[in-house]
Design an enzyme around this catalytic site. Sequence first.
Site, PDB file in Angstrom:
ATOM      1  N   GLY A  20      71.256  54.145  -1.737  1.00  0.00           N
ATOM      2  CA  GLY A  20      71.650  53.287  -0.682  1.00  0.00           C
ATOM      3  C   GLY A  20      73.089  53.720  -0.132  1.00  0.00           C
ATOM      4  N   SER A  21      73.281  55.018   0.072  1.00  0.00           N
ATOM      5  CA  SER A  21      74.753  55.298   0.698  1.00  0.00           C
ATOM      6  C   SER A  21      74.681  54.788   2.182  1.00  0.00           C
ATOM      7  CB  SER A  21      74.830  56.979   0.461  1.00  0.00           C
ATOM      8  OG  SER A  21      73.986  57.560   1.430  1.00  0.00           O
ATOM      9  N   LEU A 101      55.880  50.565   6.829  1.00  0.00           N
ATOM     10  CA  LEU A 101      55.662  49.194   7.115  1.00  0.00           C
ATOM     11  C   LEU A 101      54.259  48.894   7.718  1.00  0.00           C
ATOM     12  CD1 LEU A 101      58.949  48.251   8.931  1.00  0.00           C
ATOM     13  CD2 LEU A 101      58.426  48.323   6.459  1.00  0.00           C
ATOM     14  N   HIS A 117      66.750  58.667  10.033  1.00  0.00           N
ATOM     15  CA  HIS A 117      65.730  59.970   9.604  1.00  0.00           C
ATOM     16  C   HIS A 117      66.466  61.135   9.690  1.00  0.00           C
ATOM     17  CE1 HIS A 117      62.090  62.254   9.124  1.00  0.00           C
ATOM     18  NE2 HIS A 117      62.637  63.067   9.912  1.00  0.00           N
ATOM     19  N   GLU A 150      54.641  51.568  15.532  1.00  0.00           N
ATOM     20  CA  GLU A 150      53.342  51.478  14.678  1.00  0.00           C
ATOM     21  C   GLU A 150      53.121  53.151  14.213  1.00  0.00           C
ATOM     22  OE1 GLU A 150      53.380  50.381  17.707  1.00  0.00           O
ATOM     23  OE2 GLU A 150      53.310  48.296  16.935  1.00  0.00           O
TER      24      GLU A 150
HETATM   25  C1  GRF Z   1      68.650  59.374   4.143  1.00  0.00           C
HETATM   26  O1  GRF Z   1      68.757  60.796   4.099  1.00  0.00           O
HETATM   27  C2  GRF Z   1      67.852  58.889   5.171  1.00  0.00           C
HETATM   28  O2  GRF Z   1      67.943  59.608   6.410  1.00  0.00           O
HETATM   29  C3  GRF Z   1      66.239  58.929   4.730  1.00  0.00           C
HETATM   30  O3  GRF Z   1      66.602  58.597   3.258  1.00  0.00           O
HETATM   31  C4  GRF Z   1      67.835  58.946   3.017  1.00  0.00           C
HETATM   32  C5  GRF Z   1      68.556  57.714   2.132  1.00  0.00           C
HETATM   33  O4  GRF Z   1      69.625  57.804   1.698  1.00  0.00           O
HETATM   34  N1  GRF Z   1      65.485  58.005   5.462  1.00  0.00           N
HETATM   35  P1  GRF Z   1      70.588  56.741   1.073  1.00  0.00           P
HETATM   36  O5  GRF Z   1      69.918  55.806   0.147  1.00  0.00           O
HETATM   37  O6  GRF Z   1      70.860  55.836   2.232  1.00  0.00           O
HETATM   38  O7  GRF Z   1      71.537  57.289   0.493  1.00  0.00           O
END
Ligand code: GRF
Length: 210
Positions: A20-21, A101, A117, A150
Amino acid sequence: MEEAPKSRPLRLGILLSGRGSNFFAIAESIRTGHLPGVEIAIVVSNVADAGGLKAAQELKLPTALFISQGRKRAEHDADVIASLREHNVDLVCLAGYMRLLSPEFIAAFPNRILNIHPALLPAFPGLDVQQQALDYGVKVSGCTVHFVDEQTDHGVIVVQRAVPVLDSDDAHSLAERILVEEHIAYTEAIARVASGEYEIRGRRFVKRVS
Ligand code: GRF
């Protein structure tokens, strides 16, 4: 997207599965005044021991846990959608949410779901993308915040930030440098969407000229 009424903030629903960073970076941007008129309505996890869920609880934010493992996608998503609606969520932010989803979910929030992403889409969609970037030999990678449609990692792009690939990089070091940019990009993307001053022309997210 329709602008939220000026009388109340734009309410975010954050979905996560891991550390969750990105969620924390968004929460920090709000706390430090970098996202005026935006608030976190709820943080939803599909994984019980997600670090991001714990962090949200520590910040005393509303949270919900809907364990997805072993459940049909549409059933699980119906629970999540109901929770987001109950909390009057305007904009859904996927922040390391490791679950596709359902079409019903996407239809429930058309162009109101953002995803981040860790590559410059359309290059390297899917998983293990930093390794994909290294294996391909690109000299620049980065991150993309886009609306969810989608198709996986495909919707309209809101923000991208580039990161050089160094000769010394492995997937871990590249991911770490991209993550720093992700945290900036997500706040920027939310600010742009929250402003309401944009239009979507085909695949292009552009500033609206009045
Ligand atoms: C990130 O690299 C994001 O781009 C990808 O998953 C990772 C999640 O990192 N979709 P965090 O949990 O937000 O630290």
